[in-house]
Write a protein that holds these residues in place. Structure first.
Motif, PDB file in Angstrom:
ATOM      1  N   PHE A  34       0.819  -1.212   0.000  1.00  0.00           N
ATOM      2  CA  PHE A  34       0.000   0.000   0.000  1.00  0.00           C
ATOM      3  C   PHE A  34       0.858   1.269   0.000  1.00  0.00           C
ATOM      4  O   PHE A  34       0.340   2.382   0.037  1.00  0.00           O
ATOM      5  N   GLY A  35       2.185   1.098   0.004  1.00  0.00           N
ATOM      6  CA  GLY A  35       3.076   2.237  -0.033  1.00  0.00           C
ATOM      7  C   GLY A  35       3.441   2.808   1.334  1.00  0.00           C
ATOM      8  O   GLY A  35       4.151   3.806   1.413  1.00  0.00           O
ATOM      9  N   THR A  36       3.000   2.171   2.417  1.00  0.00           N
ATOM     10  CA  THR A  36       3.329   2.642   3.755  1.00  0.00           C
ATOM     11  C   THR A  36       4.622   1.989   4.244  1.00  0.00           C
ATOM     12  O   THR A  36       5.013   0.928   3.767  1.00  0.00           O
ATOM     13  N   ASP A  37       5.290   2.629   5.207  1.00  0.00           N
ATOM     14  CA  ASP A  37       6.539   2.101   5.743  1.00  0.00           C
ATOM     15  C   ASP A  37       6.262   0.866   6.601  1.00  0.00           C
ATOM     16  O   ASP A  37       5.401   0.898   7.487  1.00  0.00           O
ATOM     17  N   ALA A  38       6.977  -0.201   6.338  1.00  0.00           N
ATOM     18  CA  ALA A  38       6.849  -1.415   7.161  1.00  0.00           C
ATOM     19  C   ALA A  38       7.604  -1.214   8.465  1.00  0.00           C
ATOM     20  O   ALA A  38       8.668  -0.592   8.474  1.00  0.00           O
ATOM     21  N   PRO A  39       7.083  -1.724   9.586  1.00  0.00           N
ATOM     22  CA  PRO A  39       7.747  -1.520  10.873  1.00  0.00           C
ATOM     23  C   PRO A  39       8.959  -2.431  11.052  1.00  0.00           C
ATOM     24  O   PRO A  39       9.128  -3.414  10.332  1.00  0.00           O
ATOM     25  N   THR A  40       9.782  -2.107  12.016  1.00  0.00           N
ATOM     26  CA  THR A  40      10.885  -2.976  12.407  1.00  0.00           C
ATOM     27  C   THR A  40      10.338  -4.330  12.865  1.00  0.00           C
ATOM     28  O   THR A  40       9.320  -4.395  13.541  1.00  0.00           O
ATOM     29  N   GLY A  41      10.993  -5.418  12.470  1.00  0.00           N
ATOM     30  CA  GLY A  41      10.526  -6.733  12.891  1.00  0.00           C
ATOM     31  C   GLY A  41      11.075  -7.844  12.022  1.00  0.00           C
ATOM     32  O   GLY A  41      11.921  -7.616  11.145  1.00  0.00           O
ATOM     33  N   VAL A  42      10.584  -9.049  12.263  1.00  0.00           N
ATOM     34  CA  VAL A  42      11.009 -10.237  11.518  1.00  0.00           C
ATOM     35  C   VAL A  42      10.037 -10.466  10.361  1.00  0.00           C
ATOM     36  O   VAL A  42       8.816 -10.398  10.535  1.00  0.00           O
ATOM     37  N   TYR A  43      10.584 -10.757   9.175  1.00  0.00           N
ATOM     38  CA  TYR A  43       9.776 -10.990   7.978  1.00  0.00           C
ATOM     39  C   TYR A  43      10.168 -12.331   7.343  1.00  0.00           C
ATOM     40  O   TYR A  43      11.324 -12.758   7.427  1.00  0.00           O
ATOM     41  N   PHE A  44       9.166 -12.964   6.697  1.00  0.00           N
ATOM     42  CA  PHE A  44       9.352 -14.277   6.069  1.00  0.00           C
ATOM     43  C   PHE A  44       9.096 -14.151   4.571  1.00  0.00           C
ATOM     44  O   PHE A  44       8.174 -13.452   4.138  1.00  0.00           O
ATOM     45  N   LEU A  45       9.918 -14.866   3.804  1.00  0.00           N
ATOM     46  CA  LEU A  45       9.756 -14.904   2.356  1.00  0.00           C
ATOM     47  C   LEU A  45       9.163 -16.254   1.984  1.00  0.00           C
ATOM     48  O   LEU A  45       9.632 -17.302   2.439  1.00  0.00           O
ATOM     49  N   GLN A  46       8.123 -16.234   1.133  1.00  0.00           N
ATOM     50  CA  GLN A  46       7.419 -17.458   0.773  1.00  0.00           C
ATOM     51  C   GLN A  46       7.285 -17.571  -0.733  1.00  0.00           C
ATOM     52  O   GLN A  46       6.985 -16.599  -1.424  1.00  0.00           O
ATOM     53  N   SER A  47       7.504 -18.789  -1.231  1.00  0.00           N
ATOM     54  CA  SER A  47       7.318 -19.090  -2.647  1.00  0.00           C
ATOM     55  C   SER A  47       6.383 -20.280  -2.746  1.00  0.00           C
ATOM     56  O   SER A  47       6.718 -21.370  -2.270  1.00  0.00           O
ATOM     57  N   GLY A  48       5.207 -20.094  -3.335  1.00  0.00           N
ATOM     58  CA  GLY A  48       4.222 -21.154  -3.353  1.00  0.00           C
ATOM     59  C   GLY A  48       3.825 -21.502  -1.935  1.00  0.00           C
ATOM     60  O   GLY A  48       3.423 -20.660  -1.160  1.00  0.00           O
ATOM     61  N   GLY A  49       3.988 -22.761  -1.553  1.00  0.00           N
ATOM     62  CA  GLY A  49       3.681 -23.165  -0.185  1.00  0.00           C
ATOM     63  C   GLY A  49       4.914 -23.331   0.678  1.00  0.00           C
ATOM     64  O   GLY A  49       4.824 -23.873   1.779  1.00  0.00           O
ATOM     65  N   SER A  50       6.082 -22.874   0.199  1.00  0.00           N
ATOM     66  CA  SER A  50       7.339 -23.088   0.914  1.00  0.00           C
ATOM     67  C   SER A  50       7.871 -21.794   1.501  1.00  0.00           C
ATOM     68  O   SER A  50       7.864 -20.746   0.843  1.00  0.00           O
ATOM     69  N   ILE A  51       8.338 -21.864   2.764  1.00  0.00           N
ATOM     70  CA  ILE A  51       9.001 -20.734   3.396  1.00  0.00           C
ATOM     71  C   ILE A  51      10.473 -20.777   3.011  1.00  0.00           C
ATOM     72  O   ILE A  51      11.164 -21.756   3.267  1.00  0.00           O
ATOM     73  N   LEU A  52      10.969 -19.700   2.391  1.00  0.00           N
ATOM     74  CA  LEU A  52      12.353 -19.669   1.918  1.00  0.00           C
ATOM     75  C   LEU A  52      13.320 -19.254   3.014  1.00  0.00           C
ATOM     76  O   LEU A  52      14.477 -19.667   3.019  1.00  0.00           O
ATOM     77  N   GLY A  53      12.868 -18.426   3.935  1.00  0.00           N
ATOM     78  CA  GLY A  53      13.754 -17.944   4.995  1.00  0.00           C
ATOM     79  C   GLY A  53      13.133 -16.758   5.693  1.00  0.00           C
ATOM     80  O   GLY A  53      12.058 -16.277   5.345  1.00  0.00           O
ATOM     81  N   LYS A  54      13.834 -16.277   6.734  1.00  0.00           N
ATOM     82  CA  LYS A  54      13.391 -15.109   7.467  1.00  0.00           C
ATOM     83  C   LYS A  54      14.558 -14.155   7.656  1.00  0.00           C
ATOM     84  O   LYS A  54      15.725 -14.549   7.580  1.00  0.00           O
ATOM     85  N   PHE A  55      14.244 -12.887   7.928  1.00  0.00           N
ATOM     86  CA  PHE A  55      15.279 -11.902   8.219  1.00  0.00           C
ATOM     87  C   PHE A  55      14.698 -10.831   9.111  1.00  0.00           C
ATOM     88  O   PHE A  55      13.480 -10.661   9.213  1.00  0.00           O
ATOM     89  N   PHE A  56      15.579 -10.142   9.801  1.00  0.00           N
ATOM     90  CA  PHE A  56      15.159  -9.048  10.677  1.00  0.00           C
ATOM     91  C   PHE A  56      15.381  -7.732   9.949  1.00  0.00           C
ATOM     92  O   PHE A  56      16.464  -7.448   9.469  1.00  0.00           O
ATOM     93  N   TYR A  57      14.318  -6.926   9.883  1.00  0.00           N
ATOM     94  CA  TYR A  57      14.379  -5.625   9.211  1.00  0.00           C
ATOM     95  C   TYR A  57      14.271  -4.529  10.253  1.00  0.00           C
ATOM     96  O   TYR A  57      13.411  -4.569  11.132  1.00  0.00           O
ATOM     97  N   THR A  58      15.173  -3.558  10.179  1.00  0.00           N
ATOM     98  CA  THR A  58      15.142  -2.437  11.125  1.00  0.00           C
ATOM     99  C   THR A  58      15.006  -1.128  10.376  1.00  0.00           C
ATOM    100  O   THR A  58      15.670  -0.917   9.353  1.00  0.00           O
ATOM    101  N   ARG A  59      14.084  -0.284  10.824  1.00  0.00           N
ATOM    102  CA  ARG A  59      13.850   0.992  10.150  1.00  0.00           C
ATOM    103  C   ARG A  59      14.628   2.090  10.852  1.00  0.00           C
ATOM    104  O   ARG A  59      14.699   2.137  12.063  1.00  0.00           O
TER     105      ARG A  59
END
Length: 324
Positions: A299-324
């Motif tokens: 939606f164009g808004t800033d995502a908050p600091t936190g842990v995010y997961f990347l998904q392809s189809g039904g598989s989780i590819l990995g996670k990372f911590f994002y800090t703003r």
């Protein structure tokens, strides 16, 4: 919707299946909230919440006599069965000093407990880390307790502090003087409303009338912990059988470059980015095998600091911590 549900299930499985007492935990996010009001039961939020750094820079120091001592990191290894001395790092401020500095201590006993959480709050899981400076037989004097909500995969706790300014007036309305009372030091708790009640317990009968005016200020700081360092730049994939190169994410400013691993995605395939609660944040399109995320939601808004997961189809590819 099915993908989001699958993600939530995976998050829960990853947490429960891990050996919680064999991890080192790090502060992931710290947020300060301020409440003000003229009575203990009519407090209102004062301004927006404030994101704090790991060193607690930007924290409001309510009173010179208040001590701040908030956990930032701890080594939980070997704490499954009994209290053992472990390295604990605090963000620490002595009374009367102007700054908060790191403090490392090995004088505290640490244990992962699987019984009743000491601060009874509905919704908590049945495990929590207890810190103590004194163990005498079966008697444990808790200093802090860090637990988790069932709906959150990371451990967290609330710290609180409060002041009350009391101004006195004569029957004719002339000012007689004022005094400021303070809660002596930070208190850990599992719930912000319950902690606020504890902080104001001794002052709850004070109210405005013809001869006095009272002003309450409550400071609440929520700390969230996870077993990944903060910030994370290299995280291995969660799905078994991925490339030996693993999942990698690097952040520069607000830009994140993501490399899922050679065999995790097909060239040209879009992937989905999800937040901790299974909410879809954005769809990312690749340049070769590299994905770029600008730190914004779809939606164009800033995502908050936190842990995010990347998904392809039904598989989780990995996670990372994002800090703003």
């Amino acid at each position: 919707m099915k993908k989001a549900i699958a993600l939530i299930v995976l998050l829960q499985t990853v947490w429960v299946g891990a050996k919680v007492c064999e991890q080192t935990y790090h502060l992931q996010e710290a947020t300060q909230y301020t409440l003000t009001g003229n009575s203990a039961t009519t407090l209102q939020a004062q301004g927006a919440s404030v994101k704090l750094t790991k060193s607690m820079s930007g924290v409001t120091l309510l009173n010179d006599s208040t001590e701040y001592k908030m956990i930032t990191d701890w080594d939980g290894k070997g704490t499954c069965e009994t209290y053992v001395k472990r390295e604990i790092t605090f963000a620490y401020r002595k009374r009367g000093t102007a700054t908060i500095a790191p403090l490392v201590s090995m004088d505290y006993g640490l244990k992962l407990n699987d019984g009743l959480f000491p601060f009874k709050t509905p919704g908590w899981d049945d495990y929590w880390f207890g810190l103590t400076s004194k163990v005498s037989g079966d008697t444990i004097s808790l200093y802090d307790a860090v637990g988790k909500f069932k709906a959150n995969s990371m451990l967290n706790l609330w710290y609180g502090n409060a002041t009350m300014k009391r101004s006195l007036y004569s029957s004719t309305g002339s000012f007689k003087g004022s005094s400021t009372y303070y809660y002596p030091e930070q208190t850990s708790h599992s719930d912000s409303a319950a902690l606020t009640a504890v902080l104001l317990q001794s002052w709850k009968t004070f109210a405005n009338n013809d001869t006095q005016k009272v002003d309450f200020t409550v400071q609440l700081i929520k700390l969230t912990y996870d077993s990944i360092p903060s910030p994370v730049t290299n995280v291995r994939g969660l799905k078994a059988g991925t490339s030996s190169s693993g999942f990698q994410a690097t952040q520069s400013g607000n830009l994140v470059l993501i490399h899922p691993g050679h065999k995790q995605t097909t060239n040209g395939e879009s992937v989905s980015l999800f937040g901790m609660m299974g909410n879809k944040i954005a769809t990312l399109h690749p340049t070769g095998y590299v994905y770029q995320w600008n730190g914004k939601t779809s939606f164009g808004t800033d995502a908050p600091t936190g842990v995010y997961f990347l998904q392809s189809g039904g598989s989780i590819l990995g996670k990372f911590f994002y800090t703003r």
